[in-house]
Design a protein around this motif. Structure first.
Motif, short mmCIF file in Angstrom:
data_model
loop_
_atom_site.label_atom_id
_atom_site.label_comp_id
_atom_site.label_asym_id
_atom_site.label_seq_id
_atom_site.Cartn_x
_atom_site.Cartn_y
_atom_site.Cartn_z
N ALA A 36 -7.93 10.56 2.41
CA ALA A 36 -8.09 12.02 2.38
C ALA A 36 -7.25 12.64 1.26
O ALA A 36 -7.71 13.54 0.55
CB ALA A 36 -7.72 12.62 3.73
N GLY A 37 -6.02 12.12 1.10
CA GLY A 37 -5.13 12.65 0.05
C GLY A 37 -5.70 12.39 -1.33
O GLY A 37 -5.69 13.27 -2.20
N ILE A 38 -6.22 11.18 -1.54
CA ILE A 38 -6.81 10.83 -2.85
C ILE A 38 -8.01 11.74 -3.11
O ILE A 38 -8.21 12.24 -4.22
CB ILE A 38 -7.23 9.34 -2.87
N ASP A 83 0.83 -1.20 0.00
CA ASP A 83 0.00 0.00 0.00
C ASP A 83 0.87 1.26 0.00
O ASP A 83 0.43 2.32 0.40
CB ASP A 83 -0.97 -0.01 1.20
N SER A 84 2.11 1.12 -0.49
CA SER A 84 3.03 2.26 -0.43
C SER A 84 2.53 3.43 -1.28
O SER A 84 2.64 4.59 -0.87
CB SER A 84 4.44 1.85 -0.86
N LEU A 85 1.95 3.12 -2.45
CA LEU A 85 1.45 4.20 -3.31
C LEU A 85 0.28 4.91 -2.63
O LEU A 85 0.19 6.15 -2.63
CB LEU A 85 1.03 3.63 -4.68
N TYR A 86 -0.60 4.11 -2.03
CA TYR A 86 -1.75 4.66 -1.28
C TYR A 86 -1.24 5.62 -0.19
O TYR A 86 -1.76 6.73 -0.02
CB TYR A 86 -2.51 3.49 -0.67
N ARG A 87 -0.17 5.21 0.50
CA ARG A 87 0.35 6.06 1.58
C ARG A 87 1.03 7.31 1.01
O ARG A 87 0.93 8.38 1.56
CB ARG A 87 1.29 5.26 2.49
#
Ligand code: HEM
Length: 149
Positions: A42-44, A32-36
């Protein structure tokens, strides 16, 4: 009886420990590194809000959205991006082909959308390598999103 219970104890412990390891390792190794890097849900959401503001203001893309429910599309796009980035989400929308068929989106409109997304990611300070990773997942979708004769 006591002996039996005792002898089963190590087996039960071993089973419990292996179940625990399986549970822990499946989440520890899920990438989930890209998600983080995007700042999680919230960032997305910030990127997608800005992306849609731009597409709805952009003469090259806005007419495609006439009559469409923007909150619904944004909700589904948030789910889709989250899944693509390895986040803890489920996508409940249609396939890209089904969602875009008949809209008449051509290569120019698709490229304009990608340009708007790039601007939205830059404005939200998404790291350059994370931007590239997301784009590399989205670009192959052109095949299903563009209407081809
Ligand atoms: C990689 C780029 C894109 C992705 C990942 C994407 C993703 C999505 C998603 C998830 C939905 C909702 C699915 C559903 O309704 O079940 C959707 C709907 C829609 N998209 Fe895209 N999209 C992309 C590019 C574009 C572009 C470039 C345009 C227009 C220029 C566009 C116009 C629309 C419209 C009008 C709808 C609503 C369709 C309807 O309500 O029937 N999309 N898109």
């Amino acid at each position: 009886m006591l002996v039996l219970t005792r002898s089963r104890l190590p087996i039960r412990c071993a089973l419990a420990v292996s179940a625990l390891i399986a549970t822990c390792s499946s989440s520890a190794f899920a990438d989930d590194s890209l998600y983080r890097q995007f700042g999680g849900k919230a960032g997305i959401e910030h990127v997608i809000d800005d992306f849609y503001d731009r597409m709805l203001d952009d003469p090259r893309t806005k007419t495609f959205f006439d009559g469409a429910s923007i909150p619904r599309i944004e909700k589904l796009l948030n789910q889709q991006f989250c899944v693509l980035m390895g986040g803890p989400c489920v996508y409940t929308g249609r396939s890209m082909r089904r969602a875009h068929e008949g809209l008449g989106i051509d290569g120019k409109a698709f490229a304009a959308g990608i340009e708007d997304l790039k601007l939205a990611m830059a404005k939200n300070h998404i790291p350059a390598d994370a931007q590239k990773k997301l784009l590399s997942k989205l670009m192959p979708m052109a095949h299903d999103i563009e209407d081809r004769p």
